[in-house]
Design an enzyme around this catalytic site. Structure first.
Site, PDB file in Angstrom:
ATOM      1  N   ASN A   1      34.731 -23.281   6.708  1.00 42.19           N
ATOM      2  CA  ASN A   1      35.811 -22.457   6.144  1.00 42.19           C
ATOM      3  C   ASN A   1      35.489 -22.147   4.679  1.00 42.19           C
ATOM      4  O   ASN A   1      35.610 -23.009   3.819  1.00 42.19           O
ATOM      5  CB  ASN A   1      37.136 -23.240   6.264  1.00 42.19           C
ATOM      6  CG  ASN A   1      38.291 -22.521   5.590  1.00 42.19           C
ATOM      7  OD1 ASN A   1      38.195 -21.342   5.236  1.00 42.19           O
ATOM      8  ND2 ASN A   1      39.403 -23.229   5.405  1.00 42.19           N
TER       9      ASN A   1
ATOM     10  N   LYS B   1      37.059 -20.241   2.689  1.00 40.81           N
ATOM     11  CA  LYS B   1      38.253 -19.958   1.876  1.00 40.81           C
ATOM     12  C   LYS B   1      38.038 -18.677   1.052  1.00 40.81           C
ATOM     13  O   LYS B   1      37.415 -17.742   1.558  1.00 40.81           O
ATOM     14  CB  LYS B   1      38.599 -21.159   1.005  1.00 40.81           C
ATOM     15  CG  LYS B   1      38.667 -22.452   1.831  1.00 40.81           C
ATOM     16  CD  LYS B   1      39.283 -23.599   1.116  1.00 40.81           C
ATOM     17  CE  LYS B   1      39.242 -24.821   2.020  1.00 40.81           C
ATOM     18  NZ  LYS B   1      39.964 -25.953   1.519  1.00 40.81           N
TER      19      LYS B   1
ATOM     20  N   HIS C   1      46.521 -23.241   8.685  1.00 43.18           N
ATOM     21  CA  HIS C   1      45.847 -24.065   7.674  1.00 43.18           C
ATOM     22  C   HIS C   1      46.878 -24.519   6.635  1.00 43.18           C
ATOM     23  O   HIS C   1      47.794 -23.763   6.303  1.00 43.18           O
ATOM     24  CB  HIS C   1      44.729 -23.250   7.008  1.00 43.18           C
ATOM     25  CG  HIS C   1      43.830 -24.120   6.173  1.00 43.18           C
ATOM     26  ND1 HIS C   1      44.186 -24.515   4.909  1.00 43.18           N
ATOM     27  CD2 HIS C   1      42.623 -24.682   6.422  1.00 43.18           C
ATOM     28  CE1 HIS C   1      43.220 -25.286   4.417  1.00 43.18           C
ATOM     29  NE2 HIS C   1      42.263 -25.399   5.322  1.00 43.18           N
TER      30      HIS C   1
ATOM     31  N   GLU D   1      43.785 -32.171  10.148  1.00 47.67           N
ATOM     32  CA  GLU D   1      43.420 -32.232   8.729  1.00 47.67           C
ATOM     33  C   GLU D   1      44.542 -32.896   7.925  1.00 47.67           C
ATOM     34  O   GLU D   1      45.555 -32.255   7.624  1.00 47.67           O
ATOM     35  CB  GLU D   1      43.215 -30.821   8.173  1.00 47.67           C
ATOM     36  CG  GLU D   1      42.161 -30.013   8.882  1.00 47.67           C
ATOM     37  CD  GLU D   1      41.617 -28.895   8.003  1.00 47.67           C
ATOM     38  OE1 GLU D   1      40.451 -28.973   7.613  1.00 47.67           O
ATOM     39  OE2 GLU D   1      42.364 -27.956   7.691  1.00 47.67           O
TER      40      GLU D   1
ATOM     41  N   GLY E   1      40.053 -30.937   0.217  1.00 46.38           N
ATOM     42  CA  GLY E   1      39.565 -30.574  -1.112  1.00 46.38           C
ATOM     43  C   GLY E   1      39.691 -31.675  -2.163  1.00 46.38           C
ATOM     44  O   GLY E   1      39.608 -31.407  -3.360  1.00 46.38           O
TER      45      GLY E   1
ATOM     46  N   GLY F   1      35.210 -27.430   4.451  1.00 45.88           N
ATOM     47  CA  GLY F   1      35.514 -26.344   3.531  1.00 45.88           C
ATOM     48  C   GLY F   1      34.447 -26.304   2.442  1.00 45.88           C
ATOM     49  O   GLY F   1      33.441 -25.592   2.562  1.00 45.88           O
TER      50      GLY F   1
HETATM   51  P1  PGA Z   1      37.477 -29.378   2.409  1.00 44.22           P
HETATM   52  O1  PGA Z   1      38.374 -28.299   3.158  1.00 44.22           O
HETATM   53  O2  PGA Z   1      36.343 -29.726   3.329  1.00 44.22           O
HETATM   54  O3  PGA Z   1      37.028 -28.699   1.166  1.00 44.22           O
HETATM   55  O4  PGA Z   1      38.346 -30.574   2.160  1.00 44.22           O
HETATM   56  C1  PGA Z   1      38.700 -28.430   4.514  1.00 44.22           C
HETATM   57  C2  PGA Z   1      39.618 -27.330   4.942  1.00 44.22           C
HETATM   58  O5  PGA Z   1      40.347 -26.776   4.104  1.00 44.22           O
HETATM   59  O6  PGA Z   1      39.662 -26.966   6.114  1.00 44.22           O
END
Ligand code: PGA
Length: 227
Positions: free
Chosen positions: A8, A10, A85, A154, A160, A212
């Site tokens: 992802n 983003k 999400h 998640e 993040g 992400g």
């Molecule tokens: P991250 O994001 O791996 O940066 O924690 C995961 C996501 O938002 O699906």
């Protein structure tokens, strides 16, 4: 066993040229099945064997300024689309909206990747988590064939932050989601990195990952899809 790894991106990167470069740096041959989800502006310009979208609208066409329909995504050869999400839920996406988007995606022949999860701290009680997942899934999956939907678990505190859930906790939630709702595939997401990914991929009921941050660094993403 081959698992599914959905990157992802983003709201990154800033330019189409950078997006093309990023996609080009991802291995075409990998142990697991790799999917990338570039931002909507770059979906038509990026070349990769399996594309996902990060969001969609629930109507196929009409007077809906600024929206992108599943039918349009299908014409760009998009195979998967995230719904629900936590970053979208924070902006007002409700379980009813998640459900409407998932229905529209299935009608267009795109697999919805329904993101669920909850929690502000690592120590969140499992029962408290399953309680929230139950509501999110009862509403999100209403009237759908659950076997056609992929669910991504998640924990919100893990997204993040650099703090991931334990593979054991994620496995427990994956079993709950599959047994209680008949969902076919469950992914884990939340601070996935090349250092912790194997722990999740080794779990029997975790069918893949939704990284992400790590999906924006080709070296990391290539490592994860080959673990
Ligand atoms: P991250 O994001 O791996 O940066 O924690 C995961 C996501 O938002 O699906």
């Amino acid at each position: 066993m081959k698992k599914l790894v959905i990157g992802n991106w983003k709201l990154h990167p800033a330019t189409l040229a950078a997006a093309k470069k990023l996609a080009a740096a991802i291995s075409r041959k990998s142990k697991h099945v790799a999917v990338i989800c570039p931002p909507p502006a770059f979906l038509a310009g990026v070349v990769f064997p399996r594309l996902g979208a990060q969001d969609c609208f629930w109507e196929p066409a009409g007077a809906f300024t600024g929206q992108v329909s599943p039918v349009q995504l299908k014409s760009l050869r998009v195979k998967y689309c995230l719904v629900g999400h936590s970053e979208k839920r924070k902006l007002g996406e409700t379980d009813e909206i998640v459900n409407a988007k998932a229905r529209a995606l299935l009608a267009a022949g795109i697999t919805p990747v329904m993101c669920v999860g909850f929690g502000t701290k690592v120590e969140q009680d499992d029962l408290e988590v399953t309680d929230v997942l139950k509501t999110q899934l009862e509403l999100g999956l209403a009237g759908l064939e659950p076997a056609e939907v992929i669910v991504a678990y998640e924990p919100v505190w893990a997204i993040g932050t650099g703090k991931n859930a334990t593979p054991e906790h994620a496995e427990k939630m994956a079993i709950f989601i599959k047994h209680k709702f008949g969902v076919g595939k469950v992914l884990y997401g939340g601070s996935v990195s090349p250092y912790n990914a194997k722990g999740f991929l080794d779990q029997r009921n975790i069918d893949g990952l939704l990284p992400g941050g790590a999906s924006l660094i080709p070296k990391y993403f290539n490592q994860i899809i080959n673990l």
